[in-house]
Design an enzyme around this catalytic site. Sequence first.
Site, short mmCIF file in Angstrom:
data_model
loop_
_atom_site.label_atom_id
_atom_site.label_comp_id
_atom_site.label_asym_id
_atom_site.label_seq_id
_atom_site.Cartn_x
_atom_site.Cartn_y
_atom_site.Cartn_z
N HIS A 91 0.83 -1.21 0.00
CA HIS A 91 0.00 0.00 0.00
C HIS A 91 0.86 1.26 0.00
O HIS A 91 0.41 2.31 0.40
CB HIS A 91 -0.92 0.02 1.22
CG HIS A 91 -1.86 -1.13 1.26
ND1 HIS A 91 -1.57 -2.31 1.90
CD2 HIS A 91 -3.09 -1.28 0.73
CE1 HIS A 91 -2.57 -3.14 1.76
NE2 HIS A 91 -3.51 -2.55 1.06
N ASP A 95 0.11 4.69 4.45
CA ASP A 95 0.01 4.58 3.00
C ASP A 95 -0.38 5.88 2.32
O ASP A 95 -0.57 5.91 1.10
CB ASP A 95 -0.96 3.47 2.61
CG ASP A 95 -2.33 3.64 3.28
OD1 ASP A 95 -2.60 4.75 3.77
OD2 ASP A 95 -3.09 2.67 3.32
N ASP A 114 -3.11 7.72 2.29
CA ASP A 114 -4.44 7.91 1.70
C ASP A 114 -5.46 8.49 2.66
O ASP A 114 -6.63 8.60 2.32
CB ASP A 114 -4.97 6.57 1.15
CG ASP A 114 -5.35 5.59 2.26
OD1 ASP A 114 -4.86 5.76 3.41
OD2 ASP A 114 -6.10 4.65 1.99
N GLY A 154 -6.05 11.54 3.89
CA GLY A 154 -6.72 12.76 3.43
C GLY A 154 -7.70 12.49 2.32
O GLY A 154 -8.84 12.99 2.34
N SER A 159 -10.73 4.21 8.56
CA SER A 159 -11.35 5.48 8.96
C SER A 159 -12.74 5.62 8.35
O SER A 159 -13.63 6.19 8.97
CB SER A 159 -10.46 6.65 8.54
OG SER A 159 -10.37 6.76 7.13
N PRO A 163 -2.60 11.34 11.74
CA PRO A 163 -3.55 12.07 10.89
C PRO A 163 -5.00 11.82 11.27
O PRO A 163 -5.84 12.71 11.14
CB PRO A 163 -3.24 11.56 9.48
CG PRO A 163 -2.56 10.25 9.68
CD PRO A 163 -1.78 10.38 10.96
#
Length: 578
Positions: free
Chosen positions: A217, A393, A395, A397, A440, A560
């Site tokens: 990933h 990885d 992604d 955002g 998420s 994040p």
Amino acid sequence: MTYLFDDPQTFPSDAVEGLVAAHPEELLRVHGGVVRAKRTPAGQPALVVGGGSGHYPAFAGWVGPGFAHGAPCGNIFSSPSSDQVYSVAKNAENGGGVILGFGHYAGDVLHFGVAAEKLRAEGIDVRIVAVSDDIASGREGEHRDRRGIAGDLPVFKVAGAAIQAGADLDDAERLAWKANDATRSLGVAFDGCTLPGAEDALFHVPEGRMAIGLGIHGEPGIDEQPMPSAKELAKVLVDGVLAETPELASDRVAVVLNGLGTVKYEEMFVVWKHASQLLQEAGLTIVRPEVGEHVTSLDMAGLSLTVMRLDEELEQHWLAAADAPAFRRGGTVEGDLGTERTEIYTPGEDPIPDASDESKESAQRIAGILADVEALLVELEPELGRMDAIAGDGDHGQGMVLGAKAARTAADRVIAGGCGARTVLVQAGAAWSAEAGGTSGALWGAALTSLGSALSDEAPVSGEHLLIGLVQAVEAVERLGGAKPGDKTMVDAAVPFREAIALAQATGAEKGDGPAASASRTIETAAARAVEAAEATADISATLGRARNHGDKSVGTPDPGAISFSKIVTLLAEKLSA
């Protein structure tokens, strides 16, 4: 870089549509992914394998006789949503039960698990097989806790062949786990991959160096070495994989030398020349090796080596014929290949319950806040992606934007139909989970749904019910995700937020100058706690999710997921106080 795309956000679905258009007699596009063009034979177990997009030929390229029956396709490097998995499984299943197969990643475990529970509630027998072949992602004694990489190919090939040969659900599941426990892989990278539309790769390997132990990933490796020759690389891969002896002892092996996207076939053949010699020198007999691109990572420059120990039954199914778009072997597949489809399952829109005028007004305000959340996340997307790429990885955002956009779109749709506060959040949550995918996506979808369940379509949103709903939302995240404070996840910000609200509820601090004003102040205080806790995650080494394999690399950078949570609840507090 990725050269050809239209809209980066539609790249996964555009690619699937093109794949089906290239193989119209073999594949059928359904909601969430692809299935065989012909219906699964009655009573035959359905093998449904999937994961994020960006890995072709895995997983959609393996759908066909002798291999898989369907493949849910998530966003780039993100798990398919539970809605996608459920839809593909419903279209693949025909009375014999379902095996859900995927690489062992947190998002996949969550989404496939939710889909399995929904299928079981309908009386369908479902088994789950999470491939865990990557020796770089965990300790030897905890094999099934590792992540899955190119070992997906031999494990699912064995399961699919066993089903075609007549195995029932119990036996197919047994063989899939047997294959998984006999399989080990190790990968290396020379440079990172680039998401469609991105200006740069998720990571770079220093010139003249090689990263060892990468995932599929875009995760960085766990170590670096000087760039080797092909012969030296073959020794690194063979020695690494053979350092472990799987539970199944055998001197016959199935081997996959897998290209990750940029290293091309002639280069792989040079490496294989040496790797095959080393395996033979180790006393192993190689059975029908596969050298090529099987589980890629967009345009990543790298290779992986997979070895599966074989006994008689595993070898039989490894060698059996298969006829999928990206994996054809052994001539004609024998046995029942299914019949023409007469119908396709497509999820329908839930009816919109009646709502009071007061609740409709609250729903409109909720939809406005969801639109503000989408705008916020669009602004934050580059920075969230940068933080996620440090040890993940990259992604996060993109996934958050996709989820927020889907939630806002769903909210607008049901608002137009006259929905109330409860329905707007439940529908928004379902849409967020379905479109964002990944861990998420599932957690934010569950959070919005749980928040909505505390509200009503018959009454306006009260401060008391809002606070109850926010607490429920965080509890759902904790329950489903399994993370605890200190694991460096979204929970590190969400739990302090929940605790601050619970404290205010327990002490009566929310009553003040009226429930609406006091609820607003409580959320403002709780949001400040979340911001402080999110920033403090910079000092933590990740212990869960993909980042756990590179935990120390994340020190110095906030999580994040925690940051995005703190930003969203801060926005919520601002909108309520206004």
